[in-house]
Enzyme design. Structure first.
Site, PDB file in Angstrom:
ATOM      1  N   THR A   1      11.000   1.695  14.471  1.00  0.00           N
ATOM      2  CA  THR A   1      11.980   0.960  14.990  1.00  0.00           C
ATOM      3  C   THR A   1      12.573   1.993  16.078  1.00  0.00           C
ATOM      4  O   THR A   1      12.567   3.132  15.967  1.00  0.00           O
ATOM      5  CB  THR A   1      13.393   0.809  14.083  1.00  0.00           C
ATOM      6  OG1 THR A   1      12.812  -0.013  12.979  1.00  0.00           O
ATOM      7  CG2 THR A   1      14.334  -0.068  14.722  1.00  0.00           C
TER       8      THR A   1
ATOM      9  N   GLY B   1      14.598   6.697   8.273  1.00  0.00           N
ATOM     10  CA  GLY B   1      14.990   7.071   7.162  1.00  0.00           C
ATOM     11  C   GLY B   1      14.118   8.586   6.635  1.00  0.00           C
ATOM     12  O   GLY B   1      12.836   8.501   6.841  1.00  0.00           O
TER      13      GLY B   1
ATOM     14  N   GLU C   1      12.582  -5.242   7.670  1.00  0.00           N
ATOM     15  CA  GLU C   1      11.450  -5.625   7.427  1.00  0.00           C
ATOM     16  C   GLU C   1      11.263  -7.236   7.979  1.00  0.00           C
ATOM     17  O   GLU C   1      10.838  -8.070   7.168  1.00  0.00           O
ATOM     18  CB  GLU C   1      10.791  -5.740   6.139  1.00  0.00           C
ATOM     19  CG  GLU C   1      10.808  -4.007   5.841  1.00  0.00           C
ATOM     20  CD  GLU C   1       9.923  -3.580   4.638  1.00  0.00           C
ATOM     21  OE1 GLU C   1       8.922  -4.494   4.344  1.00  0.00           O
ATOM     22  OE2 GLU C   1       9.980  -2.579   4.142  1.00  0.00           O
TER      23      GLU C   1
END
Lengths: 718, 718
Positions: free
Chosen positions: A149, A188, A441
């Site tokens: 992303t 993350g 997702e």
């Protein structure tokens, strides 16, 4: 004398459990797929409950930084299992952990699911060995993150703007963030942990773009965790939920990596800069399936978790007496409206559970078909069809199940009244942790549209006479199906009858979408334009179809169960789900003519009856979900019913009474301030003239702006 | 070359604003009720934006303790205004503050709304003077809290279990918490601040209960804030939201207060222990109205706030190109499905805004009628009827508007994709702060049922020929109304036509509830039983009725606006709202026969058209909501459109990059652990036999439990 309202909560739950109309253990095994799976889950839950690092009692009072540190420590506790357990068993372990600590699940999954997954699916055998030697399997010498992303691009992977430019002379790629919008965002593990990143970037060779590929980019010195040259990483900070994972942003400034760090199983770049593309782009989609499949089961499990709390609490919470003579107040679970709030969701959660087992099966079949596929295989088309179906099914289920679960959590919270608003009862974090499932997702709306697109294509095939299998098989004999009508009330009391209703109504919704779409094509629009214009009907088709699909999975599961009380009760729940969804989407049933108005009234009455009858076995049913008190982490939902004592104790433990209170001096200063502390000014405030002035100033400013603009325009005209 | 995705966000918003089809200022004034009200709001917003204590940029990173301290400091900043401003103006100020900082709004409201409100409505003139002398108005010498809710009793005020026993000899009341369930719970301000509490307790005189009355009980030494003897107060700790207020629990152990500390305007206890009850219990209900009225306007305002962010962001966010040649990607606001997500909610928020103005008017009229009521007044019945109507209206609106707002916040969040999940964009706190509105001051479901009960009564009156006024006037000529049918598509394009549809359909829903209820009575049930059994139809009636009610308020507001572009666009939005709600509740329109299937198709097509046409003026419409950037506190929703820079800056400011990272040593130790650190044991784990053992142990334990139980039963039988 009447009994105090809080008395007998333990006895009340015991009474609710005294004579279950089915064998709770058997029902539990059926819902978990097998006795082995249930035992495994119980083993994992016991281990978690005893592992001090998984203590949850203080979790709501940790700061973000404390939570992150604790979450990282759990990695060490889990890594032993990942290297010693079969993948199947470990996945089941992770499913339980996801229900217990979603933030940790994400943190662990970033390396093991996404980073390692990217390497597994994208690396050549040689590359795989290389990264295994570096320690990727056991997290020794490295910790990975997943850089897809960007700030300006989420769903649109092809539109990502980070570049990977091939420098032929040096035989290297140069990874670069051209502008702020291309900053990797939400990554993350990036903020504090990761040493390496699987970066999605536009491959550029000799000025030409070759699409998005994956590159392994070192981020930090593995001895010191210092950022490597050209890497800028920052912390993204507070999020709605899942604060246990350290999301960060990454900007690359001309970072060089060897050519071999591009994952080359599918596309290759040669020493000379020649690009070879894979024969079948679709086959790389497989990777998306795993996350979605996991989310469907997480939706089922989390819905069961929140309902376990809400239903148990509703059984012990008493409010208002039915008559002045009554010994105790009425259990709120006995109020028809409270049953209406929770019982349909209970049936839905059970339905989702069986659906998730089927989704898991579909996923496994498709994955192994993909893995065993050889170039030039004659069953290639079959596999691709299977992949498409599984993809569309997972997309629709992920969207509608996660939405429904999020709603279930909040309805459960509200059903617990004020106590649902206390962090210690778990709904707040359940909601905020779960909420991201609707976005990541694949945004749910986009996924629903993908499912709708697939349905339109299935309809077109059916009309051309191509037979459907799997989830769209109900459209075979489409003309007959569309003409279906409910014959009478009795039909609504059979699984077959309800199933027919869903087939007819879903077929109508899909037909409407397909016809609108074809109308657009006829009016000269491109396929993409037509799909856009028809997005709402596509969405609706996917929604109705998915309700029918879930019902059908539930029905099939029920029919596989051997005759007995367990099957009878599951059958009741299955009818309940089918009829309740009919009521929820009643307009489609009326519009298609499957139901008459009178029959709809009957459906509504039946749903109310089902609410009342499900209430009778609600506590044993909840028990069959087999979720430990440790995982519930919600005193008002505890198994033994001693809710008020536990709740009070937990609140006290986390908020010690004798701790100093830091700003009491400020409070004292405030309530004892002297009146003269604020200087008096002469006269009163003339609010009207103050406002008048504001209005005048405003008008003046607007006039000036307009004049300036018109001057500017005159100038430009010249 | 194509423009980077993040470029031109500012220009894009400027273009969206370039040629508004109406005067934005005028539209804003209309929605705010008057120019004065809009100017006042702007004045308040400016003051807040400049007040350093109301800085919001760091609010998401404060710990609960920091937040509470900061929140208390705001009290000082506001108290000046409460004593210097007219009540009307101050209420408007509080409305703005509620939108800016809901936690503070609650904290301030606990003293000024609830505690002072309890005294105002419950104290005799002498008592009022007494507490004024103690400093209740300016918070000098005291800070109050409101002790209604108990651990075991929320909605059921009559069931509260704290006792206030009259000791005639001492002329005192003894306040006592008899058991844990009677612990005062959720008491805002109690944990750290309050010196006094308005305690709801069961009045007990000579062993006889006289119902719930209100007593002012000192809690803390006002010089030191130490707890007074017999008072046990603890902190309730973390909540889903509004952590700026220090909710606590209170247990009283034989706490004595003078008799005069019971508020005696309505009920009195004499020196000898005689109780005098008020002639009209209903008149004390008035107090509930104010909170609900405020929540309806908070629902409208908060929905507008969340949509301001989501719609502005959708205008500048670009994703996917419509064609390879396109200069830039498409604004996501241009996708029909994104319009479907947000535009109906925009129309709804505008509708709620006008409805809340009407609710405010109703509330004021009713309040002043109540206040000017003298004993024996001849218009007593009228006032009571008015109170009932206002009560039922506020109950229904509070329930359905707060639910819809909560949904709007989450839909807005999801429409912003991943960035909606960042705390810094404000949705997380907006949701968690707002969520409590669905529970407190009457659980929404219970309130909806109260509205439904009122509607059944109204229907019964209409059938008897009693004419209805106000919100149920549409039921007059009930037979005609029930027979209504939509004549053609044209009718659906008029306010009057849509209005007729809602009247007919709401009347059918109410009729169904009333008939089911009467059926229950006929079958011998008591009124209360019948109402319980019919709770679902009551709920549905309230829901359909409220949609129609909101539409009608919107329509009336539109028709009061003078002709012009503003009125035209409001009329469009009003039709949009009416038709969209028709689509949402389509089953009722089909079932009642007001719509045919074909006309429903037309309604759906019209809703899609309205989505597209509202999109064209969405940005100017949002601007007319007039919510400052400071209050939005959401970089992706900022007024100038410079979203990515602002977002990036805010994230950076709150997460300094060079700050030390506390557990990096743990990470290093983990990734560099030696393989031999975990002791190897001989052989492999035999999972199967481990699980087998678990199963056997389990069976054994069950068998033993069953045997023990049967022994116990045999013993008892003997």
């Amino acid at each position: 004398m009447s009994v105090p309202s809080v008395g007998r909560t333990v006895e009340t739950l015991a009474e609710e459990r005294a004579n279950p109309p089915f064998d709770v253990r058997k029902l539990s095994i059926i819902q978990h797929g097998s006795e082995k799976d249930l035992l495994l889950k119980e083993k994992f839950m016991l281990e978690l409950a005893r592992d001090p690092i998984f203590y949850l009692g203080d979790i709501h009072d940790l700061t973000k930084d404390e939570l992150r540190e604790r979450t990282f420590e759990k990695v060490g506790s889990l890594v032993y299992h990942v290297t010693n357990e079969s993948i199947d068993d470990f996945q089941k372990r992770m499913q339980v952990i996801g229900l217990c600590d979603p933030g940790f699940w994400t943190r662990f999954g970033v390396h093991y699911g996404l980073f390692l997954g990217a390497i597994r699916s994208g690396a050549t055998p040689n590359q795989m060995s290389y990264w295994m030697e570096k320690g990727v399997i056991s997290c020794q010498g490295m910790y990975g993150c997943f850089g897809m992303t960007e700030l300006a691009h989420g769903s649109n992977v092809a539109g990502l703007e980070t570049t990977a430019t091939f420098d032929e002379q040096a035989d290297q790629f140069v990874i670069h963030t051209p502008h702020i919008g291309a900053t990797k965002w939400w990554i993350g593990g990036a903020a504090q942990t990761a040493t390496h990143c699987a970066v999605f970037a536009q491959l550029v060779i000799k000025g030409k773009k070759h699409g998005t590929k994956t590159f392994i980019v070192p981020l930090r010195n593995i001895k010191t965790l210092e950022l490597l040259p050209g890497i800028n990483i920052g912390d993204i900070g507070k999020k709605m939920g899942r604060d246990g994972i350290d999301n960060g942003y990454i900007q690359f400034t001309n970072v060089r990596i060897p050519r071999a760090y591009m994952l080359m199983k599918h596309s290759q770049v040669s020493r000379e800069g020649h690009v070879t593309e894979p024969a079948l782009q679709q086959l790389t989609y497989g990777a998306l399936l795993s996350g979605r499949t996991a989310m469907v089961s997480d939706a089922a499990d989390t819905a069961k978790k929140s309902l376990t709390v809400a239903v148990r609490y509703a059984a012990v919470r008493r409010q208002f007496k039915s008559s002045a003579e009554a010994d105790m107040e009425t259990q709120i679970l006995d109020y028809p409206i409270h049953q209406r709030r929770l019982m349909p969701l209970l049936a839905q959660a059970v339905a989702f559970g069986f659906t998730s087992l089927e989704m898991q099966r579909l996923y496994e079949t498709t994955s192994s078909a993909l893995e065993s596929l050889e170039p030039g295989d004659e069953n290639l088309d079959d596999v691709i069809n299977q992949l498409k179906t599984t993809h569309a099914t997972s997309a629709g289920l992920k969207a509608f199940c996660t939405w429904a679960c999020l709603q279930t959590i909040d309805t459960s919270r509200q059903a617990c009244g004020g106590h649902g608003y206390s962090s210690y009862n778990g709904f707040a974090s359940m909601y905020s942790d779960f909420a991201v499932h609707c976005t990541w997702e694949g945004d749910n709306t986009i996924l629903a549209l993908q499912s709708g697109r697939f349905l339109i294509q299935a309809y077109q095939e059916v009309v051309k006479g191509q037979k459907q299998s799997g989830g769209t098989a109900y459209m075979n004999n489409i003309e007959q199906v569309l003409k279906g009508k409910c014959s009478d009330k009795e039909e609504l009391d059979t699984l077959e009858g309800i199933d027919k209703g869903w087939s007819t109504v879903a077929a109508h919704a899909v037909k409407k979408a397909a016809e609108d779409y074809e109308q657009c094509l006829k009016s000269g629009q491109s396929r993409e334009q037509a799909f856009e214009v028809c997005s709402q009907v596509r969405f609706v088709a996917a929604s109705v179809h998915t309700s029918g699909f879930v019902f059908r999975q539930f029905r099939a599961a029920v029919e596989r169960v051997e005759a007995g009380a367990e099957r009878d009760h599951l059958e009741l729940l299955c009818k309940f789900y089918g009829l309740w969804q009919m009521e929820e989407k009643a307009a489609f049933f009326l519009r298609s003519g499957w139901l008459t108005g009178e029959l709809l009234d009957h459906v509504q009455a039946r749903v109310s009856e089902h609410c009342a009858s499900t209430r009778k076995f609600a506590i044993p049913l909840i028990d069959s979900f087999a979720i430990s008190d440790h995982i519930l982490n919600s005193p008002i939902g505890c198994h033994d019913g001693d809710v008020y004592e536990r709740y009070f104790d937990l609140v006290r433990r986390n908020n010690p009474q004798l701790a100093e209170h830091k700003y009491s001096d400020k409070i004292l200063r405030f309530i004892h301030r002297a009146p003269e502390e604020m200087e008096d000014f002469e006269g009163e405030i003339d609010l009207d003239s103050e406002l008048e002035e504001m209005a005048e100033e405003r008008e003046e400013a607007e006039k000036e702006a307009a004049e300036a603009k018109s001057k500017q325009e005159t100038k430009e005209d010249k």
